[in-house]
Scaffold this motif. Structure first.
Motif, mmCIF file in Angstrom:
data_model
loop_
_atom_site.group_PDB
_atom_site.id
_atom_site.type_symbol
_atom_site.label_atom_id
_atom_site.label_comp_id
_atom_site.label_asym_id
_atom_site.label_seq_id
_atom_site.Cartn_x
_atom_site.Cartn_y
_atom_site.Cartn_z
ATOM 1 N N ASN A 167 0.842 -1.196 0.000
ATOM 2 C CA ASN A 167 0.000 0.000 0.000
ATOM 3 C C ASN A 167 0.872 1.240 0.000
ATOM 4 O O ASN A 167 2.010 1.220 0.498
ATOM 5 N N THR A 198 0.474 5.442 0.788
ATOM 6 C CA THR A 198 -0.335 6.540 1.298
ATOM 7 C C THR A 198 0.199 7.844 0.737
ATOM 8 O O THR A 198 1.377 8.184 0.941
ATOM 9 N N ALA A 246 -5.076 9.889 0.007
ATOM 10 C CA ALA A 246 -5.673 8.563 -0.202
ATOM 11 C C ALA A 246 -4.639 7.481 0.045
ATOM 12 O O ALA A 246 -3.424 7.738 0.012
ATOM 13 N N VAL A 247 -5.121 6.271 0.296
ATOM 14 C CA VAL A 247 -4.261 5.098 0.410
ATOM 15 C C VAL A 247 -4.555 4.189 -0.773
ATOM 16 O O VAL A 247 -5.721 3.933 -1.101
ATOM 17 N N SER A 272 -14.239 6.360 -4.264
ATOM 18 C CA SER A 272 -13.180 5.345 -4.186
ATOM 19 C C SER A 272 -13.169 4.474 -5.438
ATOM 20 O O SER A 272 -12.096 4.148 -5.962
ATOM 21 N N ARG A 313 -8.775 4.329 -1.366
ATOM 22 C CA ARG A 313 -9.724 4.975 -0.459
ATOM 23 C C ARG A 313 -9.139 6.284 0.049
ATOM 24 O O ARG A 313 -7.945 6.392 0.294
ATOM 25 N N THR A 318 -8.219 8.962 2.687
ATOM 26 C CA THR A 318 -7.863 8.936 4.104
ATOM 27 C C THR A 318 -7.966 10.311 4.740
ATOM 28 O O THR A 318 -7.996 10.419 5.972
ATOM 29 N N HIS A 319 -8.009 11.350 3.929
ATOM 30 C CA HIS A 319 -8.114 12.711 4.468
ATOM 31 C C HIS A 319 -8.872 13.566 3.463
ATOM 32 O O HIS A 319 -8.614 13.518 2.264
#
Length: 281
Positions: free
Chosen positions: A95, A97, A115-116, A174, A196, A198-199
């Protein structure tokens, strides 16, 4: 480039073959057959250069004097083409980030977004030969895709409930981000498993103003519900009085009653009742 399967065999059989060559070289040397001994030693060294170990969920890309020979995906000890360069490529799920990126949404509002990205290599040949550094390629293309998706949708909407927004439709965003990333990364032989956010937030310079706007929209929506409920309650009260014949009210008194009920229900503060105890006249 497209990944193909390289030639390889059991590594333990290769080690036995190398041991046999060394043994023959020693015997030849004892019999003073120096040239033959040297040839067998050279053959053993060349054959030994083909011994390789492949870890689980790892691939070995074989390059023979600048030519791609194939990829070994099975794990274990193998004997493959000697004198080849073997480059490791991880097939594990990884993954990435992204940093917090500052972009403008479709309405021009500056926002912060991150996003990740969950991905893995599915074609080792593309990952090694079609891009310079596939890990760096994933990072750069991920940030580019995040910026592009963020500019296609508004952060939030205050009018149309059916409009897709970054804040209100996280699952849809997403999916859109994952599909766009897949299009960008397929050239590197990378499969995007998930993407997805993440912030997600307004930039600090407009966060306060947007918070006030959201609060105002929430207050208006709440007031609308309260008014709808007040009208329904006033209508129900008049209908109930008329049905049971408790009071005979003319239009003027009905209007006055509705007005009092609306004020009592809609008012933010508790209403103070005024009691009519009669009149002197």
């Amino acid at each position: 480039m497209k990944e193909t399967k390289a030639w390889y065999m059991n590594g333990f059989a290769g080690i036995i073959g190398i041991a046999v060559l060394v043994a023959v070289a020693i015997i030849s040397l004892l019999q003073q057959l120096v040239i033959i001994a040297v040839l067998f030693v050279v053959a053993a060294i060349v054959l030994a250069s083909g011994i390789t170990i492949v870890q689980p969920n790892q691939a070995k890309v074989l390059i023979f004097f600048g030519r791609y020979l194939g990829t070994i995906r099975d794990s274990g000890l193998f004997l493959t083409v000697p004198l080849t360069i073997r480059q490791n490529v991880s097939l594990r799920v990884r993954n990435f980030t992204s940093k917090k990126l500052k972009v403008n949404d479709v309405q021009g509002n500056p926002i912060e977004i991150a996003a990740v990205i969950v991905f893995r290599v599915i074609d080792s040949a593309k990952a090694v030969f079609d891009v310079d550094n596939y890990e760096e390629f994933v990072e750069i293309q991920s940030e580019a895709a995040i910026r592009h998706v963020a500019t296609k949708y508004p952060y939030d909407t205050f009018t149309d409930d059916d409009e897709i927004t970054l804040r209100g439709n996280a699952d849809i965003i997403s999916d859109v981000l994952a599909n766009e990333l897949q299009e960008r990364l397929k050239v590197a032989g990378v499969e995007v498993i998930e993407a997805r956010l993440t912030h997600l937030a307004y930039s600090p310079e407009i966060a306060s103003a947007m918070l006030q706007r959201q609060q105002a929209a929430a207050i208006l929506a709440a007031r609308k519900k309260i008014v709808e409920g007040a009208v329904s309650m006033a209508q129900m009260a008049i209908e109930q009085l008329d049905k049971e014949g408790i009071l005979e009210l003319d239009d003027e008194r009905k209007a006055n009653m509705v007005n009092n009920l609306m004020v009592a229900i809609v008012s933010e503060r508790a209403t103070q009742p005024v009691i009519n105890t009669g009149s002197l006249y």
